[in-house]
Design a protein around this motif. Structure first.
Motif: not given
Length: 65
Positions: A47-61
């Motif tokens: 869940x931590x890796x999932x949340x960090x990955x989502x936030x990084x994807x939002x940042x990249x977008x």
């Protein structure tokens, strides 16, 4: 395949269940240890890796990279 939040979390849950089942079936450690220590830690890390990955994807977008 479109990854929505329920599909992505379902995939994460399937990966954790397969990992716990494989470890429990291999007999490397006691089933109680696997279910009380390994499964919760796998879920927490997932869940931590999932949340960090989502936030990084939002940042990249958002930054256009």
């Amino acid at each position: 395949m479109e990854f929505s939040l329920p599909v992505s979390l379902g995939a994460l849950l399937v990966i954790v269940v397969i990992g716990v089942a494989g470890l429990a079936g291999s007999g490397v450690m006691a089933l109680e240890t696997t279910l009380m220590m390994v499964a919760p830690s796998m879920l927490a890390f997932g869940f931590i890796a999932f949340a960090l990955g989502m936030k990084h994807g939002e940042y990249r977008i958002g930054s256009g990279q």
